[in-house]
Design a protein around this motif. Structure first.
Motif, short mmCIF file in Angstrom:
data_model
loop_
_atom_site.label_atom_id
_atom_site.label_comp_id
_atom_site.label_asym_id
_atom_site.label_seq_id
_atom_site.Cartn_x
_atom_site.Cartn_y
_atom_site.Cartn_z
N PRO A 286 13.21 68.71 69.32
CA PRO A 286 12.58 69.62 68.35
C PRO A 286 13.46 69.81 67.12
CG PRO A 286 13.46 70.85 70.21
CD PRO A 286 13.57 69.40 70.58
N TYR A 287 12.82 70.15 66.02
CA TYR A 287 13.53 70.34 64.76
C TYR A 287 14.04 71.77 64.64
CZ TYR A 287 14.24 70.90 59.72
OH TYR A 287 14.77 71.17 58.48
N HIS A 288 15.27 71.90 64.12
CA HIS A 288 15.87 73.22 63.88
C HIS A 288 16.21 73.32 62.39
CE1 HIS A 288 16.17 73.96 68.20
NE2 HIS A 288 16.66 72.73 68.33
N SER B 166 10.29 64.80 63.87
CA SER B 166 10.58 65.22 65.24
C SER B 166 9.49 64.69 66.17
CB SER B 166 10.66 66.74 65.33
OG SER B 166 10.58 67.17 66.67
N ALA C 173 9.27 65.45 69.27
CA ALA C 173 8.85 66.58 70.10
C ALA C 173 7.79 67.42 69.38
CB ALA C 173 10.06 67.45 70.46
N ASP C 174 7.97 67.60 68.07
CA ASP C 174 7.01 68.38 67.28
C ASP C 174 5.84 67.54 66.79
OD1 ASP C 174 8.90 70.36 67.61
OD2 ASP C 174 9.76 70.10 65.59
N ARG C 175 6.04 66.21 66.80
CA ARG C 175 5.03 65.26 66.31
C ARG C 175 4.67 65.50 64.85
NH1 ARG C 175 0.71 64.31 71.32
NH2 ARG C 175 2.29 63.66 72.86
N ARG C 176 5.67 65.80 64.08
CA ARG C 176 5.44 66.00 62.65
C ARG C 176 6.74 65.86 61.87
NH1 ARG C 176 6.67 71.59 61.03
NH2 ARG C 176 5.60 71.10 59.09
N HIS D 256 9.35 67.24 58.90
CA HIS D 256 9.84 68.50 58.35
C HIS D 256 10.56 68.19 57.05
CE1 HIS D 256 9.00 70.71 62.12
NE2 HIS D 256 9.31 69.56 62.69
#
Length: 222
Positions: free
Chosen positions: A107-109, A140, A142-145, A147
């Motif tokens: 995931p993106y942070h 990402s 995990a996020d499938r997008r 950022h």
């Protein structure tokens, strides 16, 4: 360890810092030190997922899609910052816009280590293409997008400072101390790092004290 990627090519040259080292140091200085100074690395489920993800994007080449030309596994560098590395994906748009896209499995942070790496890629591309690169992106899985990362003055300053810090660590050979916090539970290198032991945690210090403390009855022994 004699890592050619970190060596200057002549008098006055900056020692070259790998882009990946910036991200590692931003996440955990000791992790970066173990990789650079001791050539240590260990896989776990997360790193394997990352490797599999990059296998899909790290095949060198370029592809066209509409008005966008996409370059994969593009070697990049910056002599002024002393950086070198490879971009997962670089998009060349017909309006002249250049967009590096860093791929991550987790995931993106926002504001995290991935932003540092993406911004460093943008800085390298600016120097190579002689064109302003004000934005980067982190994809990402995990996020499938994607950022968006704005490569502003503050982020550029973080990249420069981190590059200086990593370069100093390499030239002095000084390994940073372990974090010994929540990051260690997710780190594939925890076994070789031994953070709780080396950080001098309360339990470790107490065990060490007990080991070298004589019991009262020992003091009374003849």
């Amino acid at each position: 360890m004699n890592n050619p990627a970190l060596q200057g090519s002549g008098e006055g040259d900056l020692v070259q810092v790998p882009l990946s080292a910036l991200e590692h140091y931003a996440y955990c200085p000791r992790q970066s030190g173990l990789i650079i100074l001791e050539d240590a690395f260990a896989d776990d489920a997360a790193t394997v997922r990352g490797t599999l993800l990059h296998q899909r994007v790290d095949t060198p080449g370029n592809r066209g899609r509409g008005t966008v030309r996409t370059l994969h596994a593009l070697p990049v560098w910056s002599d002024s910052y002393g950086l070198t590395g490879i971009c997962d994906t670089v998009e060349l748009h017909d309006d002249g816009r250049i967009l590096p896209v860093e791929h991550k499995s987790g995931p993106y942070h926002p504001g995290g280590p991935a932003d540092i790496q993406a911004a460093a890629q943008a800085i390298c591309l600016e120097e190579m293409f002689r064109r302003h690169v004000p934005e980067a992106a982190v994809y990402s899985a995990a996020d499938r997008r994607r950022h968006k990362v704005t490569v502003d003055d503050e982020l550029r300053a973080r990249v420069r400072q981190l590059a200086l810090t990593v370069r100093t660590m390499h030239t002095t050979g000084s390994l940073p101390p372990p974090a010994a916090d929540s990051r260690c539970r997710r780190c594939s290198m925890a076994t070789s790092c031994m953070p709780k032991v080396l950080a001098g945690t309360r339990r470790y210090r107490q065990a060490l004290t007990d080991l070298y403390t004589l019991d009262d009855f020992q003091d009374d022994a003849p």
